[in-house]
Design an enzyme around this catalytic site. Sequence first.
Site, PDB file in Angstrom:
ATOM      1  N   TYR A   1       0.864  -1.180   0.000  1.00 33.26           N
ATOM      2  CA  TYR A   1       0.000   0.000   0.000  1.00 33.26           C
ATOM      3  C   TYR A   1       0.899   1.228   0.000  1.00 33.26           C
ATOM      4  CZ  TYR A   1      -3.465   3.444   1.455  1.00 33.26           C
ATOM      5  OH  TYR A   1      -4.277   4.549   1.525  1.00 33.26           O
TER       6      TYR A   1
ATOM      7  N   ASP B   1       9.386   2.934  -0.418  1.00 40.09           N
ATOM      8  CA  ASP B   1       8.334   3.605   0.323  1.00 40.09           C
ATOM      9  C   ASP B   1       8.614   3.360   1.800  1.00 40.09           C
ATOM     10  OD1 ASP B   1       6.108   4.329   1.728  1.00 40.09           O
ATOM     11  OD2 ASP B   1       4.672   3.567   0.264  1.00 40.09           O
TER      12      ASP B   1
ATOM     13  N   LYS C   1       4.645  10.200   8.069  1.00 38.82           N
ATOM     14  CA  LYS C   1       4.421   9.786   9.456  1.00 38.82           C
ATOM     15  C   LYS C   1       5.424  10.388  10.457  1.00 38.82           C
ATOM     16  CE  LYS C   1       1.894   5.671   8.024  1.00 38.82           C
ATOM     17  NZ  LYS C   1       0.486   5.872   8.279  1.00 38.82           N
TER      18      LYS C   1
HETATM   19  N1  HOZ Z   1      -4.712   2.722   6.090  1.00 38.86           N
HETATM   20  C1  HOZ Z   1      -4.090   3.681   6.947  1.00 38.86           C
HETATM   21  C2  HOZ Z   1      -3.003   2.996   7.735  1.00 38.86           C
HETATM   22  N2  HOZ Z   1      -2.144   2.136   7.013  1.00 38.86           N
HETATM   23  C3  HOZ Z   1      -5.132   4.280   7.836  1.00 38.86           C
HETATM   24  C4  HOZ Z   1      -4.876   5.665   8.200  1.00 38.86           C
HETATM   25  C5  HOZ Z   1      -5.983   6.301   9.030  1.00 38.86           C
HETATM   26  O1  HOZ Z   1      -7.117   5.866   8.994  1.00 38.86           O
HETATM   27  O2  HOZ Z   1      -5.694   7.272   9.710  1.00 38.86           O
END
Ligand code: HOZ
Length: 427
Positions: A144, A239, A267
């Site tokens: 992802y 990434d 992040k």
């Molecule tokens: N899919 C995101 C984490 N890998 C979620 C982020 C969120 O909902 O803040």
Amino acid sequence: MAGKKSKALFARSKKILVGGVNSPVRAFNAVGGDPVFFRSGKGSRVTDVDGRTFVDYCGSWGPLILGHAHPEVLAAAKAAMQNGSSFGAPTQVECELGEAVRDALPSMQRVRFTSSGTEAVMSAMRVARAYTGRDLVLKFVGGYHGHVDSLLVAAGSGATTLGRPDSAGVPAAWAKTTLLLPYNDIEAAKKLFKTRGREIAAVIVEPVAANMGVVAPEEGFLETLRALTKKSKSLLIFDEVITGFRLFYGGAQVAMKITPDLTCLGKIIGGGMPVGAYGGRRGIMELVAPMGPVYQAGTLSGNPVAMAAGLATLKTLKKTMPYARMAEETAILTQELRSMARFRSLPVRVNHIASMLTVFFTDAEVRDFASAKTSDTKAYARFHSGLLEGGVYFPPAQFEAAMLSAAHTARDLEFTLDAAAKAFKRL
Ligand code: HOZ
């Protein structure tokens, strides 16, 4: 279970926010029940609107490696805010955070800050395509990389959780620019490069997959990608939005001694504020405007409050180096969870690396997306609810990483294991 006030807020939110949330996984669809609405966080703990406190293993999905409301991060953000929240003009702190990133990740000779990891990935791919004059990008199934259109193909994390690894609204022509292979499949990568290597602009990969749950790269996998891309003059994009400053001070690339051409961060480098970054070799990055023809911009890119929070986070990490301790605590947690599951004869695999772990309810060794998908997600949902009831907040979805912070204590771990024992028992 969500408390009364969380439930009421969710009902109200659903009338204004799509699905009641601003990012899908938060809606708890994957684990059932209503989401918990948070009021505050301090260190390893979060408090919900009903006044209940949880030991937090979500950490805002990664940024809060120092824990919630860390005093130095708070002080830096507050001081920056007092000087003005945004200028849309350069400030010193952008330069300082850029230097801190480059010092820790020397492959990032030139850096551009964005407001999210998604933006960083989208821009890095644009640069790779401009540099190589090619269109195709190889990604790995279950990887992802944010919600970039062409990468929402066989995407992990929330996309998989919602049963939509291929998003609607992505033109078929864009999806066709993405090639797919299983993570950790060295032979498949070699085969693909043999026939199509010269068409591939870039390979984008999480050096440690964290969005199909935690899956470590097997020996030779990343090295092979480096060698193949080099040979076919494609670019290798790491990434490191999750792994950057999470595994070590710097990136996975430093520890693994593999130098990608481009790196994406997010992040942790924002310390809980919206920040992303991409960067790489000077000769590649100087294709970006204003130096070159690749356009990319952002009103809040390099925002001084976000930069200050990020810089304070990196400085504190460098000063305190909590990595070994966090890894040790994660290993203990992993071992204990494994033995609890064994005691109850539950088919459980716990993958862990540094301060990240994922509990999979399967017999199979989890080494790629296909094996991650053998996990019984209903069992994970029940485990998650059990933890929640015991005062522990795990990511509300199977295909994610639970994260420890430097603020987690031995007492937190004990408390967590107690809740986990009860959650396993109920399974
Ligand atoms: N899919 C995101 C984490 N890998 C979620 C982020 C969120 O909902 O803040």
